[in-house]
Design a protein around this motif. Sequence first.
Motif, short mmCIF file in Angstrom:
data_model
loop_
_atom_site.label_atom_id
_atom_site.label_comp_id
_atom_site.label_asym_id
_atom_site.label_seq_id
_atom_site.Cartn_x
_atom_site.Cartn_y
_atom_site.Cartn_z
N LEU A 202 0.84 -1.21 0.00
CA LEU A 202 0.00 0.00 0.00
C LEU A 202 0.88 1.25 0.00
N GLN A 203 1.94 1.21 0.78
CA GLN A 203 2.83 2.37 0.88
C GLN A 203 3.59 2.64 -0.42
N THR A 204 3.95 1.59 -1.13
CA THR A 204 4.72 1.74 -2.36
C THR A 204 3.85 1.97 -3.59
N GLY A 205 2.54 1.78 -3.45
CA GLY A 205 1.65 1.97 -4.59
C GLY A 205 1.38 0.71 -5.39
N GLU A 206 1.93 -0.42 -4.94
CA GLU A 206 1.64 -1.68 -5.62
C GLU A 206 0.17 -2.03 -5.47
N LEU A 207 -0.42 -1.60 -4.36
CA LEU A 207 -1.84 -1.78 -4.11
C LEU A 207 -2.52 -0.42 -3.96
N ASP A 208 -3.77 -0.34 -4.43
CA ASP A 208 -4.59 0.86 -4.23
C ASP A 208 -5.47 0.74 -3.00
N GLY A 209 -5.65 -0.50 -2.53
CA GLY A 209 -6.49 -0.69 -1.37
C GLY A 209 -6.66 -2.15 -1.02
N VAL A 210 -7.49 -2.39 -0.02
CA VAL A 210 -7.81 -3.75 0.42
C VAL A 210 -9.31 -3.88 0.56
N ALA A 211 -9.82 -5.06 0.27
CA ALA A 211 -11.21 -5.41 0.58
C ALA A 211 -11.13 -6.74 1.31
N TRP A 212 -10.65 -6.66 2.52
CA TRP A 212 -10.26 -7.85 3.29
C TRP A 212 -10.92 -7.88 4.67
N SER A 213 -11.39 -6.74 5.12
CA SER A 213 -11.83 -6.67 6.51
C SER A 213 -12.76 -5.50 6.73
#
Length: 345
Positions: A202-213
């Motif tokens: 998330l910090q590096t921008g590899e992910l835009d978000g989570v839909a996990w919890s």
Amino acid sequence: MTTRRTFLTSGALAAGASALAAPAIAQGAPLKWRMQTYAGATLGEHVAKPAIDAFNKIANGQMEIELFYADQLVPTGELFRAMQNGTIDAVQSDDDSMASPTEVTVFGGYFPFALRYSLDVPALFNHYGLDEIWKEEYAKQGIQHISAGSWDPCNFATKQPINSLEDLKGKRVFTFPTAGRFLAKFGVVPVTLPWEDIEVALQTGELDGVAWSGITEDYTVGWADATGNFLTNSISGAWIGHFFANQKRWDEVPDHLKELMKAVFDQSHYYRQHWYWAGEAKLRVTGDKMKLTTIPADQWATVEAAALEFWDEIAAESEVKAKVVAKIKEYNQAMTKAGPPYREA
């Protein structure tokens, strides 16, 4: 007449003789198990460790379970196979994350819109027959399904605010396999990574978000700091997770310790239920790390409608899946007819 003195002396002698004649409860070395949870160490402090600590204490030297967190012994996606072949003895996970090769795997974790509240999980498993179905399916794989319980709801936590369905398109999101399959219909790009790598991604921008919890977990594990936005629309009202064990190892456990394990795991399910229920509301109100956003009801209604089509798509895949979907539909119809507080009017 028996006097107090004769009762005490004869009673003490009798008790001592009985104690000498009785066989020892624990013979030989204690049983030792290795259990791995889907959760990382920070989250595991709540969702797994209290139950294992309690079991080890009450077992009083007769059995000990050593707890490992996400990916410590094997990657989460290999948990099922590792348990099946005896590399580890037990697992706490949803079916989906551990890549369980059963007909019910697709319903583990977050099956879209099947559940509104955390109580829906034990209601379905204990009163609508899902526990029996799960036990039958896992028995075919040499696995003991011990019990199922609910965790938190599934919401998006993202770096950019989500205010419409259009905002979901192209977002690279860490989520569960089945949830990802469903969310891809709305342009979400599901990403699979080791749990412990999510915050950095998330910090590096590899992910835009989570839909996990839900929001409780976002704050607990540090994702609130790495995202900053929380979508109040929920994909599912609760996560379905389980405790499993290798069947041969389960059969080696004395009956009284099996009952202890089941009781402690049920207490674990209960703890998570109130921990998440309280946390979801409190952090929405008092949390200062995440901005709350909402997709308008008319837009979100199209997602709910698509979920019902998704159910039928899954049901068409096998008889067992059709049976589970039928139970979910029956349950939700009953809840809707019952009205508040079970479902909104």
